[in-house]
Write an enzyme that holds these catalytic residues in place. Structure first.
Site, PDB file in Angstrom:
ATOM      1  N   MET A  33      64.893  33.759   9.733  1.00  0.00           N
ATOM      2  CA  MET A  33      65.556  34.690   8.818  1.00  0.00           C
ATOM      3  C   MET A  33      65.639  34.071   7.416  1.00  0.00           C
ATOM      4  O   MET A  33      66.395  34.546   6.568  1.00  0.00           O
ATOM      5  CB  MET A  33      66.949  35.049   9.332  1.00  0.00           C
ATOM      6  CG  MET A  33      66.887  35.788  10.666  1.00  0.00           C
ATOM      7  SD  MET A  33      68.335  36.808  10.987  1.00  0.00           S
ATOM      8  CE  MET A  33      69.640  35.580  10.970  1.00  0.00           C
ATOM      9  N   TYR A  35      66.180  31.225   4.210  1.00  0.00           N
ATOM     10  CA  TYR A  35      67.124  30.230   3.711  1.00  0.00           C
ATOM     11  C   TYR A  35      66.861  28.927   4.471  1.00  0.00           C
ATOM     12  O   TYR A  35      67.717  28.378   5.151  1.00  0.00           O
ATOM     13  CB  TYR A  35      68.583  30.689   3.859  1.00  0.00           C
ATOM     14  CG  TYR A  35      69.465  30.072   2.802  1.00  0.00           C
ATOM     15  CD1 TYR A  35      69.322  30.431   1.457  1.00  0.00           C
ATOM     16  CD2 TYR A  35      70.401  29.093   3.114  1.00  0.00           C
ATOM     17  CE1 TYR A  35      70.101  29.842   0.473  1.00  0.00           C
ATOM     18  CE2 TYR A  35      71.186  28.502   2.139  1.00  0.00           C
ATOM     19  CZ  TYR A  35      71.030  28.887   0.822  1.00  0.00           C
ATOM     20  OH  TYR A  35      71.801  28.301  -0.150  1.00  0.00           O
ATOM     21  N   HIS A  40      64.401  24.637  10.491  1.00  0.00           N
ATOM     22  CA  HIS A  40      63.266  25.573  10.452  1.00  0.00           C
ATOM     23  C   HIS A  40      61.958  24.816  10.221  1.00  0.00           C
ATOM     24  O   HIS A  40      60.938  25.100  10.857  1.00  0.00           O
ATOM     25  CB  HIS A  40      63.415  26.555   9.289  1.00  0.00           C
ATOM     26  CG  HIS A  40      64.624  27.432   9.338  1.00  0.00           C
ATOM     27  ND1 HIS A  40      65.632  27.362   8.419  1.00  0.00           N
ATOM     28  CD2 HIS A  40      64.974  28.434  10.187  1.00  0.00           C
ATOM     29  CE1 HIS A  40      66.553  28.278   8.683  1.00  0.00           C
ATOM     30  NE2 HIS A  40      66.183  28.932   9.756  1.00  0.00           N
ATOM     31  N   GLN A 159      69.272  32.074  22.933  1.00  0.00           N
ATOM     32  CA  GLN A 159      68.186  32.912  22.397  1.00  0.00           C
ATOM     33  C   GLN A 159      66.832  32.436  22.922  1.00  0.00           C
ATOM     34  O   GLN A 159      65.987  33.238  23.334  1.00  0.00           O
ATOM     35  CB  GLN A 159      68.213  32.832  20.869  1.00  0.00           C
ATOM     36  CG  GLN A 159      66.988  33.396  20.184  1.00  0.00           C
ATOM     37  CD  GLN A 159      67.129  33.345  18.673  1.00  0.00           C
ATOM     38  OE1 GLN A 159      67.791  34.184  18.098  1.00  0.00           O
ATOM     39  NE2 GLN A 159      66.519  32.361  18.038  1.00  0.00           N
ATOM     40  N   VAL A 182      67.897  19.914  14.893  1.00  0.00           N
ATOM     41  CA  VAL A 182      67.931  18.995  13.751  1.00  0.00           C
ATOM     42  C   VAL A 182      69.351  19.009  13.190  1.00  0.00           C
ATOM     43  O   VAL A 182      69.928  20.084  12.977  1.00  0.00           O
ATOM     44  CB  VAL A 182      66.905  19.413  12.680  1.00  0.00           C
ATOM     45  CG1 VAL A 182      66.990  18.490  11.469  1.00  0.00           C
ATOM     46  CG2 VAL A 182      65.500  19.406  13.270  1.00  0.00           C
ATOM     47  N   ARG A 193      73.906  29.194   7.830  1.00  0.00           N
ATOM     48  CA  ARG A 193      75.290  29.634   7.620  1.00  0.00           C
ATOM     49  C   ARG A 193      76.220  28.496   7.224  1.00  0.00           C
ATOM     50  O   ARG A 193      77.373  28.752   6.856  1.00  0.00           O
ATOM     51  CB  ARG A 193      75.814  30.334   8.876  1.00  0.00           C
ATOM     52  CG  ARG A 193      75.175  31.703   9.103  1.00  0.00           C
ATOM     53  CD  ARG A 193      75.825  32.454  10.247  1.00  0.00           C
ATOM     54  NE  ARG A 193      75.481  33.853  10.276  1.00  0.00           N
ATOM     55  CZ  ARG A 193      74.627  34.410  11.151  1.00  0.00           C
ATOM     56  NH1 ARG A 193      74.023  33.677  12.079  1.00  0.00           N
ATOM     57  NH2 ARG A 193      74.368  35.711  11.099  1.00  0.00           N
TER      58      ARG A 193
END
Ligand code: AMP
Length: 299
Positions: A33, A35, A40, A159, A182, A193
Site C-alpha cells: 500500500m 509509504y 517492504h 494475512q 524487519v 502506520r
C-alpha cells in the site's frame, strides 16, 4: 540496469508480464500500500534475488478499511516510493487508479473471496471486514499479474496464512513466499502506520515486541499453560503507559487456532493501539533467541 517502468493499467501490466514470461523470464510480485520502508524493500530485494522481473504494486485498497479506519489519512509518498522501489531492484511499478481496480466503484464490488476459518480470529475479531477486502484485492492482483512468485511479510502473519491458503484452494498459479519481519533497532516492527506515533508513543511502542519475546522466553523455559503466557504478555503491555491492549494470543502457526497448551511450535501474536496507530506484531517461539536479556520497559 534499465530504468524502472511505471505502469498504471491492468492491460499494460498483463502485456508487459506475458511478454516477459514468453521470453522465459520468471516474475516476482510484491503487493504493497506504499509509504515504503525497509520491510517492504526487503520483500523487493528477495524477489529481485529469486526472479527475473520484479513487479511492485502500490494500491491503498479501500475494501480492506472499515469506515472508521484511516483510509483518508493513510500516509502516501509517491515520489519517494518510486525512488526506493527502483533502488531495491523493482523493474515494474504498478500504481493503478481506484477506477482501474474497481471500475464499478468501490461500493459496487459484488464478488468477494474469503477464507473464513482463518479470518475469524485475532485481527478478524477487531477488523471484521478487513480480510475479505484483502483477499479480494490480492485475488485481483494474482489474476492481473498471472504466474509468479508473490512475496508477503510475516509482519502480517495472519494475512500471509490467509493468502497462502486462498492461492492453494483456488489454484492460483502463484507461489506465496513469506519473508521475516524487519524491525527498528529497538525492536519495533517497521510499519507505514508508525508515522502516526507521537514521540512519547514511539518511545513506548516496543513494549509489544518485548511482551511477545517475554512470552516466548517463558515457553522456552518450560511454561506450557498458554493462559499463563497470555497473562504474562498482557501484564507487560498493560504496565506500560499510553498503549491500549487489543489482544495477545498463543496460536497454532498453521491453523491460527488459539492453543491451551503452549509449545515451541506456537506463534505469539499481539495488537496494541497507541493513539491513532494500531500496531500488530508476532514472533515464533522457536525463533526467539534462547538466551540473552529481554529488555524490560524502563518506567
Ligand atoms: P502494506 O503496505 O502494509 O500492505 O504491506 C505490504 C507488504 O509488506 C505486506 O506483505 C506486509 O506484510 C509487508 N511488510 C510490512 N511491514 C513489514 C515489516 N516490518 N517486515 C516485513 N514485511 C513487512
Amino acid at each position: 540496469m534499465p530504468a524502472m517502468e511505471h505502469v498504471s493499467t491492468i492491460a499494460g501490466l498483463r502485456e508487459r508480464l506475458d511478454a516477459a514470461r514468453s521470453a522465459g523470464a520468471t516474475v516476482g510480485l510484491v503487493p504493497t500500500m506504499g509509504y515504503l520502508h525497509d520491510g517492504h524493500l526487503s520483500l523487493a530485494r528477495a524477489a529481485a534475488e529469486q526472479c527475473d522481473v520484479v513487479v511492485m504494486t502500490i494500491f491503498v485498497n479501500p475494501l480492506q478499511f472499515a469506515p472508521d479506519e484511516d483510509l483518508a489519512t493513510y500516509p502516501r509518498d509517491p515520489e519517494g516510493d518510486a525512488a526506493k522501489a527502483e533502488g531495491a531492484g523493482v523493474d515494474v511499478l504498478f500504481v493503478p487508479e481506484l477506477t482501474e481496480m474497481y471500475p464499478h466503484g468501490r461500493d459496487a464490488v459484488l464478488t468477494g473471496v474469503a477464507v473464513p476459518e482463518l479470518s475469524s480470529v485475532m485481527e478478524g475479531v477487531s477488523r471484521r471486514t478487513h480480510f475479505g477486502g484483502v483477499c479480494t484485492v490480492v485475488a485481483k492482483l494474482f489474476n492481473i499479474v498471472g504466474a509468479c512468485t508473490a512475496y508477503f511479510g510475516e509482519k502480517d502473519y495472519q494475512q500471509l496464512a490467509i493468502v497462502r491458503r486462498m492461492a492453494s484452494d483456488l489454484s492460483f498459479p502463484v507461489d506465496v513466499v513469506g519473508c521475516p519481519i524487519v524491525r527498528e533497532p529497538d525492536g519495533l516492527a517497521m510499519s507505514s502506520r508508525n508515522v502516526y506515533l507521537s514521540d512519547e508513543e514511539r518511545a513506548v511502542a516496543p513494549v509489544l515486541q518485548r511482551a511477545l519475546r517475554l512470552g516466548a522466553a517463558a515457553i522456552r523455559s518450560g511454561t506450557t499453560n498458554a493462559d499463563e503466557v497470555r497473562t504474562l504478555m498482557r501484564g507487560e503491555i498493560q504496565a506500560a503507559p499510553l498503549g491500549e491492549l487489543d489482544y495477545v494470543e498463543v496460536a497454532d502457526p498453521d491453523t491460527l487456532a488459539p492453543l491451551s497448551v503452549a509449545s515451541r511450535d506456537a506463534r505469539l501474536f499481539g495488537a496494541v493501539r497507541f493513539g491513532r496507530a494500531r500496531l500488530i506484531d508476532n514472533v515464533g517461539v522457536a525463533d526467539v533467541a534462547p538466551s540473552g536479556p529481554i529488555p524490560l520497559l524502563d518506567t
